[in-house]
Structure formats: C-alpha cells, structure tokens
Design a protein around this motif. Structure first.
Motif, PDB file in Angstrom:
ATOM      1  N   ALA A   1      -5.663  -6.749  19.280  1.00 49.59           N
ATOM      2  CA  ALA A   1      -6.500  -6.218  18.300  1.00 49.59           C
ATOM      3  C   ALA A   1      -7.413  -7.282  17.444  1.00 49.59           C
ATOM      4  N   VAL A   2      -6.908  -8.477  17.444  1.00 46.45           N
ATOM      5  CA  VAL A   2      -7.869  -9.388  16.879  1.00 46.45           C
ATOM      6  C   VAL A   2      -8.812 -10.039  18.100  1.00 46.45           C
ATOM      7  N   SER A   3      -8.539 -10.019  19.228  1.00 52.20           N
ATOM      8  CA  SER A   3      -9.446 -10.956  20.233  1.00 52.20           C
ATOM      9  C   SER A   3     -10.303  -9.661  20.920  1.00 52.20           C
ATOM     10  N   ALA A   4      -9.911  -8.177  20.781  1.00 53.87           N
ATOM     11  CA  ALA A   4     -11.129  -7.615  21.420  1.00 53.87           C
ATOM     12  C   ALA A   4     -12.473  -7.549  20.783  1.00 53.87           C
ATOM     13  N   PRO A   5     -12.376  -7.398  19.219  1.00 53.73           N
ATOM     14  CA  PRO A   5     -13.836  -7.401  18.688  1.00 53.73           C
ATOM     15  C   PRO A   5     -14.660  -8.725  18.771  1.00 53.73           C
ATOM     16  N   LEU A   6     -13.772  -9.907  18.907  1.00 52.62           N
ATOM     17  CA  LEU A   6     -14.496 -11.083  19.118  1.00 52.62           C
ATOM     18  C   LEU A   6     -14.971 -11.142  20.482  1.00 52.62           C
ATOM     19  N   TYR A   7     -14.215 -10.677  21.472  1.00 54.20           N
ATOM     20  CA  TYR A   7     -14.742 -10.778  22.839  1.00 54.20           C
ATOM     21  C   TYR A   7     -15.792  -9.875  23.102  1.00 54.20           C
ATOM     22  N   TYR A   8     -15.856  -8.542  22.347  1.00 51.95           N
ATOM     23  CA  TYR A   8     -17.109  -7.683  22.284  1.00 51.95           C
ATOM     24  C   TYR A   8     -18.110  -8.311  21.732  1.00 51.95           C
TER      25      TYR A   8
END
Length: 63
Positions: A15-22
């Motif tokens: 949940a933390v990394s998904a928006p950053l990757y996106y």
C-alpha cells in the motif's frame, strides 16, 4: 503508531509502495518528500482501520 495486531505487513508495504511506483511510472520524474509522506500516511491510516487484516491465507477478513 499502533496498527491492528493482525495487519498483514506485506499488504501495508504494498500500500505504501504502489502509489510511489505508479508516480514514477506515469510521471517519469523524481519522487518528492510530500508524495512519499502522503503514501505512507494513507497506508498507515488504512492499516489502523483494519483494512489489511488477513486470515493468514492472504485473503481479507470480514469484521
């Protein structure tokens, strides 16, 4: 910070990394501190609310 005892740590990290990757994938730019802080705050808020509690099989539990 207190999370639900049964919160799945893998789901919280996703949940933390998904928006950053996106953000990186779509914008192609650098991440800034505000973007990272928003992603972390959203994930922590959801984890505190019990969103990432699983039954051990990776599937969400119903309250």
């Amino acid at each position: 910070m207190r999370l639900q005892p049964a919160a799945d740590p893998h789901e919280v990290i996703r949940a933390v990394s998904a928006p950053l990757y996106y953000h990186l994938l779509i914008s192609g730019g650098w991440l800034d501190e505000a973007t990272a802080a928003r992603a972390a705050e959203a994930a922590v808020t959801a984890a505190r609310a019990g969103v990432y509690v699983t039954g051990g099989d990776g599937r969400p539990q119903r309250a």
